[in-house]
Structure formats: structure tokens, C-alpha cells
Design a protein around this motif. Structure first.
Motif, short mmCIF file in Angstrom:
data_model
loop_
_atom_site.label_atom_id
_atom_site.label_comp_id
_atom_site.label_asym_id
_atom_site.label_seq_id
_atom_site.Cartn_x
_atom_site.Cartn_y
_atom_site.Cartn_z
N SER A 134 -1.16 72.99 71.98
CA SER A 134 -0.82 74.44 72.92
C SER A 134 -1.11 75.66 72.16
CB SER A 134 0.93 74.65 73.25
OG SER A 134 0.89 73.30 74.05
N ALA A 135 -0.92 75.78 70.86
CA ALA A 135 -1.18 76.86 70.26
C ALA A 135 -2.70 77.20 69.99
CB ALA A 135 -0.67 76.78 68.50
N LEU A 136 -3.60 76.08 69.77
CA LEU A 136 -4.98 75.73 69.79
C LEU A 136 -5.37 76.32 71.27
CD1 LEU A 136 -7.94 75.08 68.82
CD2 LEU A 136 -7.37 72.66 69.33
N GLY A 137 -4.78 75.83 72.23
CA GLY A 137 -5.29 76.48 73.75
C GLY A 137 -5.23 77.65 73.61
N ALA A 138 -4.08 78.33 73.28
CA ALA A 138 -3.84 79.67 73.49
C ALA A 138 -4.93 80.56 72.66
CB ALA A 138 -2.56 80.30 72.94
N VAL A 139 -5.28 80.10 71.43
CA VAL A 139 -6.04 80.94 70.75
C VAL A 139 -7.42 80.81 71.20
CG1 VAL A 139 -7.37 80.92 68.37
CG2 VAL A 139 -4.86 80.67 68.52
N THR A 140 -7.92 79.78 71.77
CA THR A 140 -9.17 79.43 72.42
C THR A 140 -9.53 80.03 73.53
OG1 THR A 140 -8.74 77.44 73.06
CG2 THR A 140 -9.73 77.38 70.88
N ASP A 141 -8.36 80.32 74.36
CA ASP A 141 -8.13 81.38 75.38
C ASP A 141 -8.30 82.65 75.22
OD1 ASP A 141 -8.42 78.88 77.07
OD2 ASP A 141 -6.26 78.88 77.73
N GLY A 142 -8.50 83.14 73.91
CA GLY A 142 -8.70 84.44 73.72
C GLY A 142 -7.15 85.30 73.52
N GLN A 143 -6.08 84.58 73.88
CA GLN A 143 -4.64 84.90 73.56
C GLN A 143 -4.42 85.46 72.21
OE1 GLN A 143 -1.81 82.51 75.31
NE2 GLN A 143 -3.15 82.13 76.99
N LEU B 127 -10.53 84.51 57.03
CA LEU B 127 -9.66 83.64 56.07
C LEU B 127 -8.10 84.01 56.50
CD1 LEU B 127 -11.21 84.64 52.87
CD2 LEU B 127 -11.07 82.32 54.08
N ARG B 128 -7.65 85.01 57.18
CA ARG B 128 -6.32 85.42 57.35
C ARG B 128 -5.95 84.61 58.46
NH1 ARG B 128 -4.70 90.40 58.94
NH2 ARG B 128 -6.70 90.98 60.23
N GLY B 129 -6.95 84.36 59.43
CA GLY B 129 -6.51 83.42 60.64
C GLY B 129 -6.37 82.11 60.18
N LEU B 130 -6.94 81.49 59.01
CA LEU B 130 -6.90 80.09 58.74
C LEU B 130 -5.49 80.30 58.09
CD1 LEU B 130 -10.25 79.33 56.71
CD2 LEU B 130 -9.20 77.93 58.51
N HIS B 131 -5.27 81.49 57.29
CA HIS B 131 -3.79 81.47 56.72
C HIS B 131 -2.76 81.39 57.45
CE1 HIS B 131 -0.48 83.18 54.21
NE2 HIS B 131 -1.23 82.52 53.14
N GLY C 252 5.92 79.78 58.80
CA GLY C 252 6.14 80.82 59.49
C GLY C 252 6.92 80.30 60.90
N THR C 253 7.27 81.05 61.79
CA THR C 253 8.21 80.76 63.05
C THR C 253 7.25 80.74 64.21
OG1 THR C 253 9.05 82.82 63.25
CG2 THR C 253 10.49 81.17 62.23
N GLU C 254 6.13 81.47 64.04
CA GLU C 254 5.30 81.72 65.49
C GLU C 254 3.91 81.35 64.96
OE1 GLU C 254 6.41 82.43 68.28
OE2 GLU C 254 8.39 82.41 67.85
N PRO C 255 3.11 80.83 65.98
CA PRO C 255 1.83 80.69 65.66
C PRO C 255 0.84 81.85 65.50
CG PRO C 255 2.28 79.58 67.73
CD PRO C 255 3.42 80.32 67.18
N GLY C 256 0.03 81.87 64.36
CA GLY C 256 -0.65 83.10 64.21
C GLY C 256 0.11 84.35 63.80
N ALA D 182 -3.17 89.23 69.81
CA ALA D 182 -3.70 90.64 69.56
C ALA D 182 -4.83 90.45 68.43
CB ALA D 182 -2.52 91.24 69.38
N GLN D 183 -4.88 89.75 67.60
CA GLN D 183 -5.83 89.76 66.44
C GLN D 183 -7.24 89.69 66.96
OE1 GLN D 183 -4.47 90.34 63.25
NE2 GLN D 183 -2.41 89.87 63.91
N SER D 184 -8.19 89.95 65.93
CA SER D 184 -9.64 90.12 66.16
C SER D 184 -10.10 88.80 66.60
CB SER D 184 -10.26 90.60 65.06
OG SER D 184 -10.43 89.56 63.96
#
Length: 117
Positions: free
Chosen positions: A25-34, A99-103, A113-117, A36-38
Motif C-alpha cells: 500500500s505504501a508503494l502504491g501511494a508513493v508511485t501514485d505521486g502521493q 537517498l533521504r527517500g531510501l532512508h 518510524g511509525t509512518e511511511p516516508g 509532500a516530498q520531492s
């Protein structure tokens, strides 16, 4: 990912300390552009999740070839490697968002961490 047989003979799956469905689900959200990060941050985060799910041929930082999904020890080792890279590039000009995204992705998958990204 850690798999172990449950008492009924089926497999209970986890990716790091997360459920496989949470990471998907986290991967889907990120690939859908969700988020606030770059875009570079989201790309790094997506690569972390894809590798954790066993969808990459090698790890994103160290390039280790792992057959199938990595276990928590390998995920943590990769998190350590990206942390070192971030420290090494901390004073250099340029974009460290990837790199910050990978981290961020690996931090969440490993349970730091408690939340993705």
C-alpha cells in the motif's frame, strides 16, 4: 521479508516489521505521486519498498544480490549503508533527496518510524 509457517501450515508474511500488504500500500501511494516530498524522494522511497518486497535484483545502496525478499537483518544493513552515504554527502552540494527517500522507506520498513516516508 520473513516467512514462517503458522500453526495451520500456511505462511505468515512480513516485510521487515510490517505486513506485506502495508508495504504494498505504501508503494502504491508513493508511485501514485502521493506525499509532500520531492519526486526524487518518492523515487528513493519506492525503490526501498520494491527491494523490501523482493521485486529488485539487488539492494539499492550496496548492490547485494539477494534471492527473494531480504530479511530484517539485510534490511537493517542496507539502512545502515544509506545512513553512511547520507552522512558522507551531507556537506556536498547536490540533491540528496533520493537517498533521504531510501532512508525514510527503509526506516519505516525496519520499524524505526511509525509512518511511511
Amino acid at each position: 521479508m520473513n516467512t514462517r509457517e503458522d500453526r495451520d501450515g500456511g505462511e505468515a508474511e512480513s516485510v521487515g516489521v510490517r505486513q506485506r500488504s502495508e508495504v504494498s500500500s505504501a508503494l502504491g501511494a508513493v508511485t501514485d505521486g502521493q506525499g509532500a516530498q520531492s519526486p526524487q524522494f518518492r523515487a528513493g522511497e519506492a525503490v526501498a519498498y520494491e527491494w523490501a518486497l523482493g521485486r529488485a535484483d539487488s539492494s539499492p545502496v550496496t548492490g547485494r544480490g539477494v534471492p527473494g525478499p531480504p530479511d530484517l537483518a539485510l534490511l537493517t544493513a542496507e539502512l545502515d549503508a544509506v545512513t553512511v552515504q547520507l552522512e558522507d554527502t551531507g556537506n556536498l552540494p547536490g540533491n540528496t533527496d533520493y537517498l533521504r527517500g531510501l532512508h525514510a522507506g527503509l526506516t519505516w520498513v525496519c520499524g524505526y518510524g511509525t509512518e511511511p516516508g
